[in-house]
Design a protein around this motif. Structure first.
Motif, mmCIF file in Angstrom:
data_model
loop_
_atom_site.group_PDB
_atom_site.id
_atom_site.type_symbol
_atom_site.label_atom_id
_atom_site.label_comp_id
_atom_site.label_asym_id
_atom_site.label_seq_id
_atom_site.Cartn_x
_atom_site.Cartn_y
_atom_site.Cartn_z
ATOM 1 N N LEU A 138 -29.911 54.886 -6.073
ATOM 2 C CA LEU A 138 -30.393 55.558 -7.285
ATOM 3 C C LEU A 138 -29.910 57.005 -7.324
ATOM 4 N N ALA A 139 -29.923 57.678 -6.173
ATOM 5 C CA ALA A 139 -29.441 59.061 -6.129
ATOM 6 C C ALA A 139 -27.955 59.125 -6.480
ATOM 7 N N LEU A 140 -27.159 58.204 -5.958
ATOM 8 C CA LEU A 140 -25.730 58.177 -6.286
ATOM 9 C C LEU A 140 -25.516 57.936 -7.774
ATOM 10 N N LEU A 141 -26.331 57.081 -8.361
ATOM 11 C CA LEU A 141 -26.192 56.778 -9.783
ATOM 12 C C LEU A 141 -26.533 57.996 -10.634
ATOM 13 N N VAL A 201 -25.368 60.283 -18.673
ATOM 14 C CA VAL A 201 -25.881 58.928 -18.428
ATOM 15 C C VAL A 201 -24.931 57.893 -18.994
ATOM 16 N N THR A 202 -24.462 58.117 -20.219
ATOM 17 C CA THR A 202 -23.549 57.156 -20.853
ATOM 18 C C THR A 202 -22.248 57.047 -20.074
ATOM 19 N N ARG A 203 -21.694 58.190 -19.650
ATOM 20 C CA ARG A 203 -20.433 58.172 -18.918
ATOM 21 C C ARG A 203 -20.582 57.443 -17.587
ATOM 22 N N THR A 204 -21.722 57.630 -16.922
ATOM 23 C CA THR A 204 -21.933 56.961 -15.635
ATOM 24 C C THR A 204 -22.059 55.461 -15.802
ATOM 25 N N LEU A 205 -22.853 55.030 -16.769
ATOM 26 C CA LEU A 205 -23.126 53.600 -16.926
ATOM 27 C C LEU A 205 -21.930 52.824 -17.460
ATOM 28 N N THR A 206 -20.987 53.517 -18.093
ATOM 29 C CA THR A 206 -19.814 52.823 -18.637
ATOM 30 C C THR A 206 -18.589 52.935 -17.734
ATOM 31 N N GLY A 207 -18.650 53.739 -16.689
ATOM 32 C CA GLY A 207 -17.523 53.877 -15.778
ATOM 33 C C GLY A 207 -17.592 52.865 -14.642
ATOM 34 N N ARG A 208 -16.457 52.629 -13.994
ATOM 35 C CA ARG A 208 -16.422 51.631 -12.929
ATOM 36 C C ARG A 208 -17.307 51.982 -11.741
ATOM 37 N N PRO A 209 -17.325 53.248 -11.253
ATOM 38 C CA PRO A 209 -18.248 53.567 -10.160
ATOM 39 C C PRO A 209 -19.700 53.296 -10.520
ATOM 40 N N GLY A 210 -20.082 53.627 -11.754
ATOM 41 C CA GLY A 210 -21.452 53.353 -12.178
ATOM 42 C C GLY A 210 -21.757 51.869 -12.242
ATOM 43 N N GLU A 211 -20.787 51.080 -12.694
ATOM 44 C CA GLU A 211 -20.989 49.632 -12.753
ATOM 45 C C GLU A 211 -21.151 49.048 -11.353
ATOM 46 N N LEU A 217 -26.085 37.297 -0.171
ATOM 47 C CA LEU A 217 -26.513 38.618 -0.619
ATOM 48 C C LEU A 217 -25.856 39.716 0.218
ATOM 49 N N ALA A 218 -25.740 39.491 1.527
ATOM 50 C CA ALA A 218 -25.086 40.478 2.387
ATOM 51 C C ALA A 218 -23.628 40.658 2.007
ATOM 52 N N VAL A 219 -22.941 39.550 1.726
ATOM 53 C CA VAL A 219 -21.534 39.634 1.311
ATOM 54 C C VAL A 219 -21.423 40.395 -0.003
ATOM 55 N N GLY A 220 -22.341 40.124 -0.941
ATOM 56 C CA GLY A 220 -22.316 40.822 -2.225
ATOM 57 C C GLY A 220 -22.486 42.317 -2.067
ATOM 58 N N LEU A 221 -23.409 42.724 -1.201
ATOM 59 C CA LEU A 221 -23.592 44.155 -0.962
ATOM 60 C C LEU A 221 -22.336 44.775 -0.366
ATOM 61 N N ALA A 222 -21.699 44.082 0.573
ATOM 62 C CA ALA A 222 -20.478 44.611 1.186
ATOM 63 C C ALA A 222 -19.364 44.760 0.158
ATOM 64 N N LEU A 265 -22.437 50.615 -8.751
ATOM 65 C CA LEU A 265 -23.765 50.984 -8.289
ATOM 66 C C LEU A 265 -24.851 50.150 -8.972
ATOM 67 N N LEU A 266 -24.666 49.848 -10.245
ATOM 68 C CA LEU A 266 -25.625 48.978 -10.941
ATOM 69 C C LEU A 266 -25.635 47.584 -10.317
ATOM 70 N N ALA A 267 -24.458 47.076 -9.972
ATOM 71 C CA ALA A 267 -24.393 45.766 -9.315
ATOM 72 C C ALA A 267 -25.119 45.808 -7.969
ATOM 73 N N ARG A 268 -24.983 46.913 -7.247
ATOM 74 C CA ARG A 268 -25.685 47.040 -5.968
ATOM 75 C C ARG A 268 -27.197 47.048 -6.161
ATOM 76 N N LEU A 269 -27.660 47.744 -7.198
ATOM 77 C CA LEU A 269 -29.094 47.747 -7.500
ATOM 78 C C LEU A 269 -29.595 46.344 -7.820
ATOM 79 N N ALA A 270 -28.835 45.591 -8.619
ATOM 80 C CA ALA A 270 -29.238 44.230 -8.962
ATOM 81 C C ALA A 270 -29.334 43.361 -7.708
ATOM 82 N N LEU A 271 -28.365 43.494 -6.815
ATOM 83 C CA LEU A 271 -28.398 42.710 -5.577
ATOM 84 C C LEU A 271 -29.592 43.110 -4.709
ATOM 85 N N LEU A 272 -29.935 44.388 -4.698
ATOM 86 C CA LEU A 272 -31.087 44.829 -3.923
ATOM 87 C C LEU A 272 -32.383 44.239 -4.461
ATOM 88 N N LEU A 273 -32.518 44.152 -5.774
ATOM 89 C CA LEU A 273 -33.721 43.551 -6.356
ATOM 90 C C LEU A 273 -33.819 42.071 -5.999
#
Length: 594
Positions: A189-192, A213-223, A256-261, A225-233
């Protein structure tokens, strides 16, 4: 203790300037070129794909005024390029271009260069590079990155240890899992949140704007990090379900471990450069092997100190660790070849020197691992007839040996004395042997964890360092990228606490007007306030100087926006620091003005 060690190593490693991973290979127009007619646009070519910001280009005219340019875009050459359209008519003189982009592996990189139309100007305008890299944002972002590495190793390693070694249901391991999950969630969350100001060079409060916020959520690094958050949930739901049903981890946990990696592979060196599919696979396997080994070692160490563990479980982890080391060696060799590019880069680049340091630490780690395997084998054979019961026998002896004088009363009842006298002779030999091997194993695993922490710290530094291959490719290009000149000048007035360093930044570090900033750091590494700071420049080859920098106290640093150095060459910079009314010292360093 492990967490504190890693944080100290990470923070010490993050104090130097960050090296971006996309290096500038060519500029059109070339740096320092003189053109007969004005160019229609400016094109930069990098060693890897880059992302563009709204403020990626700042073009200053000969008078130092910023030109109105078009929107930054990629040229037809692909994502490795950045281009901006210039106004239709440009006046005669020298133009300064300051640029800032984001490399494919998420690190921002910036620089400046000049070109002239018709003929060069007599003086060069001071470069306004836009927002500089904010120290607070950079520090917070790096701390979050390091905590994320630590947390994913703890989470995956502990889960693997519990699944493979099947230790008794110890609450401490569940606490390790929770600590790893919550730390990884907070770091992600801090990185995001910090992603946008980290890219643009703003302070942490820059994350509060809607555009950020818009630039982060639409850029590849933000995407990523969002995928990592989804895997954590999903991982949280999975862990809760297993805890409720008291089932071991299965294939879903491995997925799940492979996805996080993969989220790390998609945001680091592997996502750009040559052989991207192979590199991302290797990177994911490397991270998984590191997590299984180092995170599993932490779980093993805690279990050895806090809970009972059978020798058979220790043996099973030893086998898993051996497989992890094999994977680390194979993937590490490939990634080293991919990052270095040549043997010369091993000693001629920062990346190569860090890699050499990591290899030396890995050799120590393998030695500690071999020692652990030896003690594991001895522990497993301490009781050849029933190795599974060695630790239980040791615990039984501790429970049944009478307390010394002054301790609690002995258990009462007709069975107490016979049971004690019968159990002790049968179990004392294997218990003593098991206790000796167990203590030795604790010490060897502790050494292994300590060296592994150092390896993880150096690995993290490698992810923020320009690879040797990219550095070589950039050096082979035609332009010489001009950036700010940064010089550290240590000083010591000879009194207690009267030492430190002065960090002097000259921007753009070339002939003409420059801005100069000087920060004084005290013995504790923090910014220090001094009564006076003077800097002067002398060019012995031309018998010029001294030229006084005319520094003024800007409130926390000393600076001057109009330092004119008229001739290129090696200038002697004299720095005089006065720490008290009577104590001062002067130091001289050489700086190159292009």
């Amino acid at each position: 203790m492990l967490l504190g060690t890693l944080l100290v190593l990470f923070l010490l490693g993050g104090t130097g300037p960050a090296s971006a991973h996309a290096a500038l290979r060519a500029t059109d127009p070339e740096d320092g070129s003189v053109l007969k007619s004005a160019p229609r646009d400016i094109t930069l070519t990098f060693t890897e794909s880059v992302g563009l910001l709204e403020d990626s280009f700042r073009v200053l005219d000969p008078d130092g005024r910023r030109l109105r340019t078009g929107e930054p875009e990629h040229a037809r050459g692909g994502a490795e390029t950045a281009r901006v359209t210039l106004p239709a008519k440009l006046a005669e003189g020298t133009y300064t271009v300051a640029w800032r982009v984001v490399s494919a592996d998420s690190h921002p990189v910036s620089g400046a260069f000049t070109f002239s139309v018709g003929k060069p100007s007599l003086t060069t305008a001071t470069v306004d590079t836009g927002p500089t890299e904010d120290p607070a944002t950079k520090s917070l972002y790096n701390i979050a990155r390091y905590l994320a590495y630590l947390a994913v190793a703890l989470l995956i390693g502990t889960a693997t240890f519990m699944a493979v070694c099947r230790p008794p249901d110890a609450p401490v391991l569940h606490r390790l899992l929770k600590a790893g999950w919550w730390t990884l969630l907070g770091a992600t969350l801090a990185l995001l949140v910090l992603r946008a100001p980290y890219e643009s060079g703003e302070g942490p409060l820059g994350a509060l704007s809607a555009d950020s916020v818009t630039r982060t959520l639409t850029g590849r690094p933000g995407e990523v990090l969002l995928a990592r958050l989804a895997l954590l949930l999903v991982a949280a739901l999975y862990l809760l379900r297993l805890a409720r049903l008291r089932k071991p981890f299965g294939w879903a946990g491995a997925a799940l471990a492979v996805g996080l990696a993969v989220t790390w592979a998609a945001g680091e060196h592997a996502s750009a450069g040559i052989q991207v599919p192979v590199a991302m696979t290797s990177s994911a396997l490397h991270l998984l092997a590191t997590a299984v080994w180092l995170g599993g070692l932490t779980a093993l160490l805690v279990t050895l100190y806090r809970a009972r563990l059978t020798p058979a479980a220790v043996t099973r982890f030893s086998r898993v660790a051996f497989v992890s080391v094999t994977v680390l060696v194979v993937t590490g060799v490939y990634q080293s070849w991919r990052g270095l590019g040549s043997w010369d880069a091993l000693t001629g680049t920062t990346y190569g020197r860090l890699l050499t340091l990591k290899l030396a630490a890995v050799v120590l780690l393998l030695g500690a691992a071999a020692l652990s395997r030896r003690w594991t084998a001895r522990l497993a054979t301490a009781d050849p007839e029933n190795a599974e019961t060695v630790v239980e026998a040791e615990a039984a002896v501790r429970e049944k040996v009478p307390e010394p004088v002054g301790g609690p009363p002995l258990p009462e009842g007709p069975e107490a004395a016979p049971e004690s006298s019968a159990a002790e002779p049968e179990s004392s030999a294997p218990a003593e042997a098991g206790s000796e091997q167990r203590g030795a194993l604790r010490r060897s695993v502790l050494a292994e964890v300590a060296v592994g922490a150092a390896v993880l710290a150096v690995t993290t530094l490698l992810t923020s360092t320009l690879p040797g291959r990219a550095e070589a490719e950039a050096a082979a290009g035609t332009p010489a990228v001009v950036g700010a000149s940064v010089t550290n000048v240590p000083f010591d007035v000879g009194t207690p606490g009267g030492h430190g360093k002065v960090q002097v930044t000259i921007d753009p570090g070339r002939v003409g007007d420059n801005s100069i900033e000087a920060l004084v750091y005290g013995p504790d590494g923090g910014v220090s306030v001094v009564p006076e700071l003077r800097i002067s420049f002398t060019l012995p080859a031309k018998d010029i100087g001294p030229v006084d920098a005319e520094l003024t106290d800007k409130g926390g640093y000393w600076g001057n926006s109009f330092l004119n150095l008229p001739i290129a060459g090696k200038w002697e910079m004299k720095v005089t620091v006065r720490t008290t009314e009577v104590d001062q010292v002067s130091e001289t360093r050489t700086v190159v003005i292009r």
